[in-house]
Each structure stands twice: as structure tokens, then as C-alpha cells.
Design an enzyme around this catalytic site. Structure first.
Site, PDB file in Angstrom:
ATOM      1  N   LYS A  70       0.860  -1.202   0.000  1.00 45.58           N
ATOM      2  CA  LYS A  70       0.000   0.000   0.000  1.00 45.58           C
ATOM      3  C   LYS A  70       0.889   1.241   0.000  1.00 45.58           C
ATOM      4  O   LYS A  70       0.632   2.224  -0.708  1.00 45.58           O
ATOM      5  CB  LYS A  70      -0.932  -0.017   1.211  1.00 45.58           C
ATOM      6  CG  LYS A  70      -1.972   1.090   1.229  1.00 45.58           C
ATOM      7  CD  LYS A  70      -1.492   2.396   1.844  1.00 45.58           C
ATOM      8  CE  LYS A  70      -2.586   3.450   1.851  1.00 45.58           C
ATOM      9  NZ  LYS A  70      -2.108   4.766   2.310  1.00 45.58           N
ATOM     10  N   HIS A 100       4.883  11.759  10.080  1.00 46.18           N
ATOM     11  CA  HIS A 100       3.564  11.834   9.462  1.00 46.18           C
ATOM     12  C   HIS A 100       2.708  12.863  10.180  1.00 46.18           C
ATOM     13  O   HIS A 100       2.051  13.696   9.570  1.00 46.18           O
ATOM     14  CB  HIS A 100       2.903  10.460   9.515  1.00 46.18           C
ATOM     15  CG  HIS A 100       1.597  10.395   8.815  1.00 46.18           C
ATOM     16  ND1 HIS A 100       1.491  10.505   7.446  1.00 46.18           N
ATOM     17  CD2 HIS A 100       0.339  10.248   9.282  1.00 46.18           C
ATOM     18  CE1 HIS A 100       0.226  10.421   7.110  1.00 46.18           C
ATOM     19  NE2 HIS A 100      -0.498  10.263   8.206  1.00 46.18           N
TER      20      HIS A 100
HETATM   21  C1  MEV Z   1       0.763   4.715   4.938  1.00 46.00           C
HETATM   22  O1  MEV Z   1      -0.059   5.343   3.965  1.00 46.00           O
HETATM   23  C2  MEV Z   1       1.751   3.777   4.290  1.00 46.00           C
HETATM   24  C3  MEV Z   1       2.577   2.926   5.251  1.00 46.00           C
HETATM   25  O2  MEV Z   1       1.703   2.211   6.146  1.00 46.00           O
HETATM   26  C4  MEV Z   1       3.399   1.982   4.428  1.00 46.00           C
HETATM   27  C5  MEV Z   1       4.115   0.913   5.232  1.00 46.00           C
HETATM   28  O3  MEV Z   1       3.681   0.558   6.354  1.00 46.00           O
HETATM   29  O4  MEV Z   1       5.114   0.404   4.692  1.00 46.00           O
HETATM   30  C6  MEV Z   1       3.438   3.779   6.141  1.00 46.00           C
END
Ligand code: MEV
Length: 434
Positions: free
Chosen positions: A273, A387
Site C-alpha cells: 500500500k 507523518h
Molecule cells: C501509509 O499510507 C503507508 C505505510 O503504512 C506503508 C508501510 O507501512 O510500509 C506507512
């Protein structure tokens, strides 16, 4: 009055019927007024939807059906990317904070070496499904024997594609065991050059269908491309020097994060994702089909029978982090929104791409960069710190902050390590009171 008639009468009486005669024939504004009456939209909401921004309402109304407005998604630019020795600025359309920053950060940490890419070609697959075939094994050979006839019929469908060097390349016939018997599935393999190619191959499949029914002795149902475009793979690899990414512990944490995704579908879904956060953003910015690319990526990730990571990470002989990605990337430069959407045209101009291949290679590199940043954050400080710092601005806006208040509120939320709506509302009151 029967129950159905009663329901319809009351729905019409309350102006809440979804059955609106001739809706598709109305103008966007007329449709919007009907929708506003149905949903009780206020004047502000109507004015907002009526403003189609930088997309010509006439064009919007032609791109899809029953248009009432447009949905603006921010386009950000990923900097620092060097792909096959060439610096590239990458437009990314996404509603998610951190996605653009992640690519910039990953690329900054390996700017000197950059990303190397390749593709397997521009081959798309169209499937023709034949059922009720009495002798599937022999039918398979009967179809394969017609290769030249099939090639000629496919190529005759698209003289323009042929003149550009594309056209029919190969034929495959597969036998599928199903609960209702063995299906004979013909694959037409077509080089679609700089087009994504869905229309070209679907036309060929439909044209060939009656002949395939006759040769197989069965009946043909589906005639459609496969989004598992595994003959249109794009690949990228890159090396991040251990010294540039925080040392061996960080490197090993990233390798371990990859191994987790490689071993576990629950983790692989999230890992991929994140990759698609980058990939879909460029696919969307260039007017390509995000769902086609996403379907192809996830199907490819499950090709072994177990869903796994689209990327790999290893420690190379120099002790540095070597990373790679490979996935189907059916994107084009001509056809559909790519050609007519002015934002897509401008984004393609920023990328400076002249072939679909180059676009696919860039997109693969973006997917790898995105994944590197996510894994590095997850294996070290965790994803929330970075984030949330970026997300704080969204929260501030959601709490009602406007103009300069947005940055002030966001900064205070990050300082207090509490990026939450309730806190943002209190902070906004403080800021306004001060
Ligand atoms: C969030 O949009 C995407 C992540 O969850 C990807 C990952 O966990 O590798 C941070």
C-alpha cells in the site's frame, strides 16, 4: 396500492427519488440543482461544486457520465530524483500528507547514484474465454495453428498502432479447470507502444471471438484485457550507502522490515500500500488508470500463490543497502484522460517523457523511493512522528484554522506532541485569544 408503488410515491413526494428521468441528458448545472434539492445542499456547497476550477466543464462532462462537479486533489512535486542518470521532477497527485515528502527524502539520501530502471516491453494481454469445448486439448492446438491468421486479424484492427511499430506479438492458449468444465482461454499478446492499450486489445479480442468459437467448437463469453500485465513489467533498483542512512542498525532494520513483508501477507498488504502511495500518485497525475495499475500490482504480488512484497532489500558486497522493485505498469501517453486532461498534459510535460516506457520506469523508481522512506521511518522513529508533523496542518484546518493560523496551530500541536482534533480546537481558541 401495492407496496412498491407506495414506496415510489412517498419517495417522489419527499423529493428523494434516485430515479431521475433523463438525468444523463441534462447539463452539469441542471444535474447539480437536482442533486442539491435531493440532498438538501446549502448555497455554499452548490457554489463549491459548480466551480470546476481548472477543468473545462465541457471536457469534464465528456470524460465521464452524469457530471455535476470536479474533485481537486493537490499535485505536489517530488524533488531530488535522478533516474538513469537524468534529474527528474515528479508530479504526484495525492490527498495523503507525507507521500511527496517521503519520495523527496529517499531520493536525497541516494542522489549521487540515483535509480536505475528497465522494462520488459509494452506487451498487453487480451483474454478470450471459450466454454463448452468438447476436446479442450485439441482445441488448444487448433487455435495455436491459426497464429498467422490471428496475427493478421489483430493487426488489421489497428493500422495506426501497426504504423507505430506495435501490433500482435504472440499467442497463448491456456486450459483452465473449472467446476463447469475445462475452459479454453486464448491470450492475444499485443505491443501497444505508447498507449495503455485497453481499447486496442479489447477490440482485437472482440473481433477474434467468433473465429475462436468456431475453431474451439465451444461458445465464447468474455473478451477483455487482463490487468495482470506481466509482460509489461517495470523495474527499478537503487543502492543507499549505509553511512548515508544512519548506519548499520538502520540498514538492518530496513532489511528486516522487508523480510517481514516477504513472509507475511498481512504486512505485505501494508508494505505494498505504501508503494502504491507513490505509484498511484504519479499514475493519477498523468491521467492514467490507477485501478488498472493497482490491480496489476497486487495480482503480481500474489503470482507465486502467496501474496508478498513488491520490493526486495539486501546488503550488498560493500555493506550498503541494495533495493529493487518489479511490477506490471500499464501506463500510456496517448488515449483517454492522458491526452485530453490539461493537468495530465502539464504533468507529463514536467516529467519530460516521450514514451510510455520511460513513464513506467519513472513510476517504478517512485514506488521504490516511497517504500524505502516508509521502511526507514518504521524501522527507526516510527511513522507517526514525521507523518503527524505533516498531518498537523490538516488537523488544524479541520479544527477551523485559516490563513496564518494553520501553521501556528500545527506548530503548537507538534510541540505538544498531540496532533488531535480536540487539542487543535483548544489551541485555535488560544491563538485567536492571544
Ligand atoms: C501509509 O499510507 C503507508 C505505510 O503504512 C506503508 C508501510 O507501512 O510500509 C506507512
Amino acid at each position: 396500492m401495492d407496496r412498491k408503488a407506495q414506496t415510489m410515491t412517498s419517495a417522489v413526494g419527499s423529493n428523494r427519488s434516485s430515479r431521475i428521468a433523463g438525468f444523463h441528458k441534462k447539463s452539469p448545472r441542471e444535474r447539480l440543482d437536482l442533486v442539491a434539492a435531493f440532498a438538501g445542499l446549502d448555497a455554499g456547497q452548490v457554489a463549491h461544486l459548480a466551480n470546476m476550477g481548472n477543468l473545462d466543464p465541457v471536457l469534464a462532462d465528456k470524460l465521464i457520465e452524469n457530471v455535476i462537479g470536479t474533485m481537486n486533489i493537490p499535485v505536489g512535486i517530488a524533488t531530488n530524483m535522478k533516474i538513469d542518470g537524468e534529474d527528474v521532477l515528479i508530479p504526484m497527485a495525492t490527498e495523503e500528507s507525507s507521500v511527496v515528502a517521503a519520495v523527496c527524502n529517499a531520493a536525497k539520501q541516494n542522489y549521487d547514484a540515483g535509480f536505475s530502471t528497465s522494462v520488459s516491453g509494452n506487451l498487453m494481454i487480451a483474454q478470450v474465454q471459450a466454454v463448452d469445448v468438447r476436446d479442450p486439448s485439441a482445441a488448444r492446438l487448433r487455435i495455436l495453428e491459426r497464429r498467422e491468421e490471428i496475427k493478421a486479424a489483430c493487426d488489421a484492427c489497428d493500422p495506426v498502432l501497426l504504423s507505430l511499430g506495435g501490433g500482435f506479438r504472440d499467442l497463448e492458449v491456456r486450459l483452465l479447470d473449472t467446476p463447469t468444465g475445462t475452459m479454453v482461454v486464448t491470450h492475444l499478446i499485443v505491443d501497444t507502444r505508447d498507449a495503455m492499450g485497453a481499447n486496442a486489445v479489447n477490440t482485437m479480442a472482440e473481433k477474434l471471438a467468433p473465429s475462436i468459437a468456431a475453431w474451439s467448437g465451444g461458445r465464447v463469453y468474455l473478451r477483455i484485457l487482463s490487468n495482470l500485465a506481466d509482460r509489461r513489467l517495470a523495474r527499478a533498483h537503487a543502492v543507499w550507502k549505509t553511512a548515508d542512512i544512519g548506519g548499520p542498525e538502520v540498514r538492518d532494520g530496513i532489511v528486516s522490515a522487508y523480510q517481514f513483508a516477504a513472509a507475511d501477507p498481512y504486512r505485505a498488504a501494508t508494505h505494498n500500500k505504501g508503494i502504491m502511495n507513490g505509484i498511484s500518485a504519479v499514475v493519477l497525475a498523468t491521467g492514467n488508470d490507477t485501478r488498472a495499475v493497482e490491480a496489476g500490482a497486487h495480482a503480481y504480488a500474489a503470482r507465486s500463490g502467496r501474496y508478498t512484497s513488491l520490493t526486495t532489500y539486501e546488503v550488498n558486497k560493500d555493506g550498503d543497502l541494495s533495493a529493487a522493485i518489479e511490477l506490471p505498469l500499464a501506463v500510456g501517453l496517448i488515449g483517454g484522460a492522458t491526452k485530453v486532461h490539461p493537468t495530465a498534459r502539464a504533468c507529463l510535460a514536467i516529467l519530460g517523457v516521450t514514451t510510455a516506457e520511460r513513464l513506467a520506469r519513472i513510476i517504478a523508481a517512485v514506488g521504490l523511493a516511497q517504500n524505502f522512506s516508509a521502511l526507514k521511518a518504521l524501522a527507526t522513529t516510527g511513522i507517526q512522528k514525521g507523518h503527524m508533523a505533516l498531518h498537523a496542518q490538516n488537523i488544524a484546518m479541520m479544527a477551523g484554522a485559516v490563513g496564518e493560523e494553520i501553521d501556528r496551530v500545527a506548530r503548537i500541536l507538534v510541540e505538544r506532541a498531540s496532533v488531535r482534533m480536540d487539542v487543535a480546537s483548544r489551541v485555535l481558541e488560544e491563538v485567536r485569544g492571544s
